[in-house]
Design a protein around this motif. Structure first.
Motif, mmCIF file in Angstrom:
data_model
loop_
_atom_site.group_PDB
_atom_site.id
_atom_site.type_symbol
_atom_site.label_atom_id
_atom_site.label_comp_id
_atom_site.label_asym_id
_atom_site.label_seq_id
_atom_site.Cartn_x
_atom_site.Cartn_y
_atom_site.Cartn_z
ATOM 1 N N UNK A 160 0.847 -1.203 0.000
ATOM 2 C CA UNK A 160 0.000 0.000 0.000
ATOM 3 C C UNK A 160 0.879 1.248 0.000
ATOM 4 N N UNK A 161 1.862 1.267 0.891
ATOM 5 C CA UNK A 161 2.710 2.468 0.989
ATOM 6 C C UNK A 161 3.450 2.696 -0.331
ATOM 7 N N UNK A 162 3.958 1.624 -0.902
ATOM 8 C CA UNK A 162 4.693 1.757 -2.168
ATOM 9 C C UNK A 162 3.790 2.342 -3.261
ATOM 10 N N UNK A 163 2.552 1.885 -3.298
ATOM 11 C CA UNK A 163 1.629 2.324 -4.353
ATOM 12 C C UNK A 163 1.168 3.772 -4.153
ATOM 13 N N UNK A 164 1.027 4.173 -2.869
ATOM 14 C CA UNK A 164 0.474 5.505 -2.589
ATOM 15 C C UNK A 164 1.534 6.574 -2.310
ATOM 16 N N UNK A 165 2.776 6.148 -2.202
ATOM 17 C CA UNK A 165 3.858 7.083 -1.871
ATOM 18 C C UNK A 165 3.949 8.314 -2.787
ATOM 19 N N UNK A 166 3.616 8.181 -4.080
ATOM 20 C CA UNK A 166 3.691 9.388 -4.929
ATOM 21 C C UNK A 166 2.708 10.485 -4.510
ATOM 22 N N UNK A 167 1.688 10.169 -3.734
ATOM 23 C CA UNK A 167 0.735 11.198 -3.311
ATOM 24 C C UNK A 167 1.432 12.155 -2.340
ATOM 25 N N UNK A 168 1.027 13.421 -2.301
ATOM 26 C CA UNK A 168 1.737 14.407 -1.470
ATOM 27 C C UNK A 168 1.381 14.348 0.019
ATOM 28 N N UNK A 169 1.489 13.155 0.588
ATOM 29 C CA UNK A 169 1.302 12.937 2.020
ATOM 30 C C UNK A 169 2.561 12.255 2.537
ATOM 31 N N UNK A 170 2.753 12.238 3.876
ATOM 32 C CA UNK A 170 3.824 11.423 4.439
ATOM 33 C C UNK A 170 3.171 10.181 5.044
ATOM 34 N N UNK A 171 3.521 9.021 4.476
ATOM 35 C CA UNK A 171 2.907 7.778 4.933
ATOM 36 C C UNK A 171 3.786 7.149 6.001
ATOM 37 N N UNK A 172 3.219 6.932 7.179
ATOM 38 C CA UNK A 172 3.972 6.341 8.289
ATOM 39 C C UNK A 172 3.403 4.975 8.619
ATOM 40 N N UNK A 173 4.282 3.997 8.739
ATOM 41 C CA UNK A 173 3.862 2.657 9.164
ATOM 42 C C UNK A 173 3.495 2.759 10.644
ATOM 43 N N UNK A 174 2.222 2.580 10.936
ATOM 44 C CA UNK A 174 1.745 2.804 12.312
ATOM 45 C C UNK A 174 1.369 1.507 13.020
ATOM 46 N N UNK A 175 1.951 0.388 12.540
ATOM 47 C CA UNK A 175 1.799 -0.851 13.297
ATOM 48 C C UNK A 175 0.536 -1.629 12.977
ATOM 49 N N UNK A 176 0.094 -2.367 13.980
ATOM 50 C CA UNK A 176 -0.972 -3.346 13.760
ATOM 51 C C UNK A 176 -2.358 -2.684 13.711
ATOM 52 N N UNK A 177 -3.306 -3.461 13.204
ATOM 53 C CA UNK A 177 -4.679 -2.937 13.090
ATOM 54 C C UNK A 177 -5.248 -2.505 14.434
ATOM 55 N N UNK A 178 -4.810 -3.158 15.511
ATOM 56 C CA UNK A 178 -5.330 -2.811 16.842
ATOM 57 C C UNK A 178 -5.039 -1.346 17.184
ATOM 58 N N UNK A 179 -4.041 -0.752 16.547
ATOM 59 C CA UNK A 179 -3.747 0.666 16.815
ATOM 60 C C UNK A 179 -4.872 1.586 16.347
ATOM 61 N N UNK A 180 -5.766 1.050 15.529
ATOM 62 C CA UNK A 180 -6.905 1.874 15.101
ATOM 63 C C UNK A 180 -7.881 2.159 16.242
ATOM 64 N N UNK A 181 -7.764 1.408 17.334
ATOM 65 C CA UNK A 181 -8.590 1.737 18.511
ATOM 66 C C UNK A 181 -8.253 3.159 18.960
ATOM 67 N N UNK A 182 -6.982 3.501 18.838
ATOM 68 C CA UNK A 182 -6.528 4.852 19.193
ATOM 69 C C UNK A 182 -6.732 5.827 18.037
ATOM 70 N N UNK A 183 -6.317 5.392 16.848
ATOM 71 C CA UNK A 183 -6.366 6.283 15.676
ATOM 72 C C UNK A 183 -7.791 6.776 15.419
#
Ligand SMILES: NC(=O)c1ccc[n+]([C@@H]2O[C@H](COP(=O)([O-])OP(=O)(O)OC[C@H]3O[C@@H](n4cnc5c(N)ncnc54)[C@H](OP(=O)(O)O)[C@@H]3O)[C@@H](O)[C@H]2O)c1
Length: 217
Positions: A160-183
């Protein structure tokens, strides 16, 4: 990897515009009303966009359902078999109707719920903290908007990151899906802050202290 965006709402439009401008290759735009989407694509002068039904959009490798969280549950249950082994990008925030709380319990996230409904697909969480207006200008005071990317399948996160990296955002690997409880919960706080400071719906994350978007481990 071919991308499809499903839905012509605020996020669907924003994602399609960005993908058409930066991701390269063909982007499929699925909707309940393909004729209207084709008109929109023309109005927005989007090249490389193919419009069609939700059913047709399931053929791509990366699928982004830009649906309300509740509609996504029905969609996942109905299409589970057809989207096996594909990357399904979850952008949803499970807010309740009056934005006073969540439809998920503490210790649960929309992303994990989607993964449990689609055990043979690879769910990747992204763009949850990015409000739709930010897509029009993802760079604020010379700093790109951060996108927290999560997933239990490392290879899918990388792809996903490789495919979307050209977009003008900074993509950060934020770990496992469980982190979405916080996100996901943080997104509601962002909304409140944006309203308080008068910037809504232009609000996103810019984390301080990370110089390179390359994880140290
Ligand atoms: N708005 C934001 O700033 C923001 C930010 C981050 C994340 N998100 C998340 O992104 C997702 C989409 O949000 P949005 O603001 O783009 O929503 P929206 O403007 O309401 O658009 C949702 C789209 O989903 C499609 N859809 C499919 N089935 C549906 C159903 N049963 N009921 C209603 N719509 C249905 C529709 O597209 P068609 O008519 O083309 O089929 C509709 O336009 C949500 O999960 C939200 O939590 C939103």
């Amino acid at each position: 990897m071919k991308i499809s965006v499903l839905g012509t709402g605020n996020m669907g439009k924003a994602l399609v515009k960005q993908a058409a401008a930066y991701a390269g290759g063909q982007v499929f735009w699925g909707t309940r009303n393909p004729a209207e989407a084709a008109e929109l694509a023309k109005t927005f002068q989007l090249d490389g966009i193919v419009t069609g039904s939700y059913e047709e959009a399931l053929q791509t490798d990366i699928i982004i359902p830009a649906f309300p969280a509740s509609a996504m549950i029905e969609w996942a249950a109905a299409h589970k078999e057809k989207i096996k082994n594909k990357i399904v990008v979850d952008i949803s925030n499970p807010f309740n109707d009056d934005f006073s709380g969540f439809t998920t319990a503490w210790g649960e996230s929309s992303a994990e719920r989607l993964q449990s409904l689609l055990p043979e697909s690879k769910v990747v969480g992204a763009f949850k903290n990015t409000f739709f207006k930010v897509f029009e200008n993802p760079v604020f005071e010379d700093q790109k908007s951060d996108v927290l990317v999560t997933g239990d399948d490392e290879e899918a996160v990388r792809q996903f990151i490789e495919r979307f990296e050209p977009l003008p955002f900074r993509f950060l690997h934020a770990g496992r899906l469980a982190n979405n409880r916080t996100i996901e919960r943080f997104t509601l706080l962002e909304l409140e802050l944006a309203v308080r400071y008068g910037t809504y719906p232009y609000i996103s994350l810019q984390l301080f202290g990370i110089k390179e978007a390359v994880p140290a481990n």
